[in-house]
Scaffold this active site. Sequence first.
Site, PDB file in Angstrom:
ATOM      1  N   HIS B 126     -64.724 -53.646  32.570  1.00  0.00           N
ATOM      2  CA  HIS B 126     -64.626 -55.102  32.579  1.00  0.00           C
ATOM      3  C   HIS B 126     -65.428 -55.613  31.376  1.00  0.00           C
ATOM      4  O   HIS B 126     -66.384 -54.951  30.942  1.00  0.00           O
ATOM      5  CB  HIS B 126     -65.259 -55.591  33.891  1.00  0.00           C
ATOM      6  CG  HIS B 126     -65.133 -57.047  34.175  1.00  0.00           C
ATOM      7  ND1 HIS B 126     -65.896 -58.004  33.554  1.00  0.00           N
ATOM      8  CD2 HIS B 126     -64.334 -57.714  35.048  1.00  0.00           C
ATOM      9  CE1 HIS B 126     -65.567 -59.206  34.030  1.00  0.00           C
ATOM     10  NE2 HIS B 126     -64.625 -59.049  34.942  1.00  0.00           N
ATOM     11  N   ASP B 202     -71.332 -50.114  36.910  1.00  0.00           N
ATOM     12  CA  ASP B 202     -70.769 -51.387  37.364  1.00  0.00           C
ATOM     13  C   ASP B 202     -70.072 -51.095  38.692  1.00  0.00           C
ATOM     14  O   ASP B 202     -68.991 -50.506  38.720  1.00  0.00           O
ATOM     15  CB  ASP B 202     -69.791 -51.906  36.311  1.00  0.00           C
ATOM     16  CG  ASP B 202     -68.990 -53.112  36.802  1.00  0.00           C
ATOM     17  OD1 ASP B 202     -69.197 -53.537  37.960  1.00  0.00           O
ATOM     18  OD2 ASP B 202     -68.146 -53.610  36.035  1.00  0.00           O
ATOM     19  N   GLN B 205     -66.585 -53.376  42.158  1.00  0.00           N
ATOM     20  CA  GLN B 205     -65.376 -53.135  42.947  1.00  0.00           C
ATOM     21  C   GLN B 205     -65.599 -52.041  43.984  1.00  0.00           C
ATOM     22  O   GLN B 205     -64.751 -51.825  44.841  1.00  0.00           O
ATOM     23  CB  GLN B 205     -64.201 -52.750  42.029  1.00  0.00           C
ATOM     24  CG  GLN B 205     -63.818 -53.821  41.020  1.00  0.00           C
ATOM     25  CD  GLN B 205     -63.230 -55.078  41.655  1.00  0.00           C
ATOM     26  OE1 GLN B 205     -62.781 -55.066  42.794  1.00  0.00           O
ATOM     27  NE2 GLN B 205     -63.254 -56.176  40.920  1.00  0.00           N
ATOM     28  N   LYS B 228     -67.889 -60.776  45.750  1.00  0.00           N
ATOM     29  CA  LYS B 228     -66.746 -59.898  45.984  1.00  0.00           C
ATOM     30  C   LYS B 228     -66.910 -59.123  47.286  1.00  0.00           C
ATOM     31  O   LYS B 228     -66.097 -58.284  47.635  1.00  0.00           O
ATOM     32  CB  LYS B 228     -66.592 -58.913  44.821  1.00  0.00           C
ATOM     33  CG  LYS B 228     -66.228 -59.578  43.498  1.00  0.00           C
ATOM     34  CD  LYS B 228     -65.851 -58.538  42.468  1.00  0.00           C
ATOM     35  CE  LYS B 228     -65.995 -59.011  41.035  1.00  0.00           C
ATOM     36  NZ  LYS B 228     -65.085 -60.087  40.639  1.00  0.00           N
ATOM     37  N   CYS B 370     -60.130 -59.662  32.445  1.00  0.00           N
ATOM     38  CA  CYS B 370     -61.362 -59.412  31.694  1.00  0.00           C
ATOM     39  C   CYS B 370     -61.479 -57.947  31.310  1.00  0.00           C
ATOM     40  O   CYS B 370     -62.565 -57.355  31.405  1.00  0.00           O
ATOM     41  CB  CYS B 370     -62.593 -59.871  32.478  1.00  0.00           C
ATOM     42  SG  CYS B 370     -62.591 -61.624  32.839  1.00  0.00           S
TER      43      CYS B 370
END
Lengths: 162, 413
Positions: B126, B202, B205, B228, B370
Amino acid sequence: MAGLEDLYREIILDHYRSPRNKGELETPPAHRTEGFNPLCGDEIVVYVDTDDDGNVNDIKIGGQGCSISQSSASMMSAAVKGKSVEEARQITSAFKRLMSIHETSVGGDGSEAEADDLEIDPDIKLGDLEALQGVVKFPTRIKCATLAWNTLNQAFDEIDEA
Amino acid sequence: MSNDTIDVAAIRRDFPILAQTQDDKRLVFLDSAASSQHPQQVLDAMNDVYLNSYANVHRGVYQLAERATSAYENARKSVARFIGAPSANEVIFTKNATEAINLVAQAWGRANLGPGDAVVLTLMEHHANIVPWQMMAAEIGFEIRWIEVTDDGQLDLSNLDQLLDGAKVLAFTAMSNVLGTVNPVERLTAAAKAAGAITVVDACQSVPHFPTNVVEMGADFVAFSGHKMLGPSGIGVLWGRMEMLDAMPPFLGGGGMIVNVTRDGFSADAVPGKFEAGTPPIVEAVGLGAAVEYLENIGMEAVRKHEVELTAYTMRTLTERLGDDLILLGPSEPAARGGVFSLAFADVHAHDVSQVLDEHAVCIRPGHHCAKPLMKRFDMNATARASVYIYNDTDDIDALADALVAARDFFAL
């Protein structure tokens, strides 16, 4: 709630399916300007060839985008080809007014506000472009419709500065 | 609720927003990868602070302030428990995951990176895990190397050792927000460690959808967002190994991050205070804590199992209904991916697809998500991305398929 048929008029789909003036022009003599819609990733390339008398001799459109941005670009190319730069700027202003873009409205990157200051000749006719008026009911799509026009304006500014 | 299966109907009753209709159609929310919805329990927890226990934290000595501070710090403990952090003090609250990664890139990066160094990223990052490093590269002059992505949407690790040779940082996503690819986190962190590079994961998700244990991940830093994972926006988390956080200079300066300030300078507070300058997102942290507890009650193993099943159903349904007309990016094996589906028709733009889907009250995200370098890799400028979570079921997927068929037919070119 506005329906899909308000947005996707037949003439819009026609320009999307059969885009006018799609392609490239040799640079120089033509001028090449890229425009981006950072929200959706649409990219447009405007090739514009102006002569010493300030006329748009030829215009070609490249890049990829949604039906609204592509049809708007296609109609724009047909509307300004053969016109003077001054007329083309007038058409651009008239189109942006159709998209309800005023100085206090969306965008506000300066160039739009400037364009809006132009006195628009009452003889300017938008013709087919008025089919895009339905876009106003879908605010997130206005940027799709104006992408090509902002890019054209930028191209004219760059040519003026050169 | 049983421990291994999810009762979606019961869960949906906890999400007031999902009960609404749009033009008399059931709202089908398939955009949780962008931001998820909130159960009543999260809203109640936040409202309770505002109604009964709100004050600034770590400042006042009155009881209200103590209750607010305790609610804020309890949220930190809940998050720490949720991700298996050895200490709650290793959990730093930020504005979002973007700020968390910027914190590492700037605070750790300025102290540890120099010209001639290298930072390794993957092509499926991202922008939040690309731009902070590019900004520091422009300032410091280090090299950025890229792990490529295969046609099947997996990381190409064939030259990993070569890429890591001499690198100081490996920063990568645990799960792609475009492809749904679940990356081999432990293999990557082990390889980086062997090469002497630190790792920044990261996990935006993955944390909302998988059981997470930061120690098992083997990373030095893990970043994720509250919004999220059923929590509010405005709150994110940076987890870091205490040894790393201790050795780093602060990121933002201000109140709350100091032990002392004089005319000549300041001394920084201990972790986590050192990295939480200014009044933090107090109520948002409490909301995140409540979201974590909500997910714990369901059980993350059950969440993952539900999503793998729904992913398999989605892939099967879309293939049956749309066949070759529809391109689905990412791994073809449901167990190798999360519930994120980047879809594209050859002749219908993602923006137009989502416009038609909106007519069917189906909410998805069009665009580049993104991740422009990744989109370029697949020669696309936009996809329509559907993503699922605990409140989605096969009815939602059927509605998605119906709407996609309608979009294809509307634009039949």
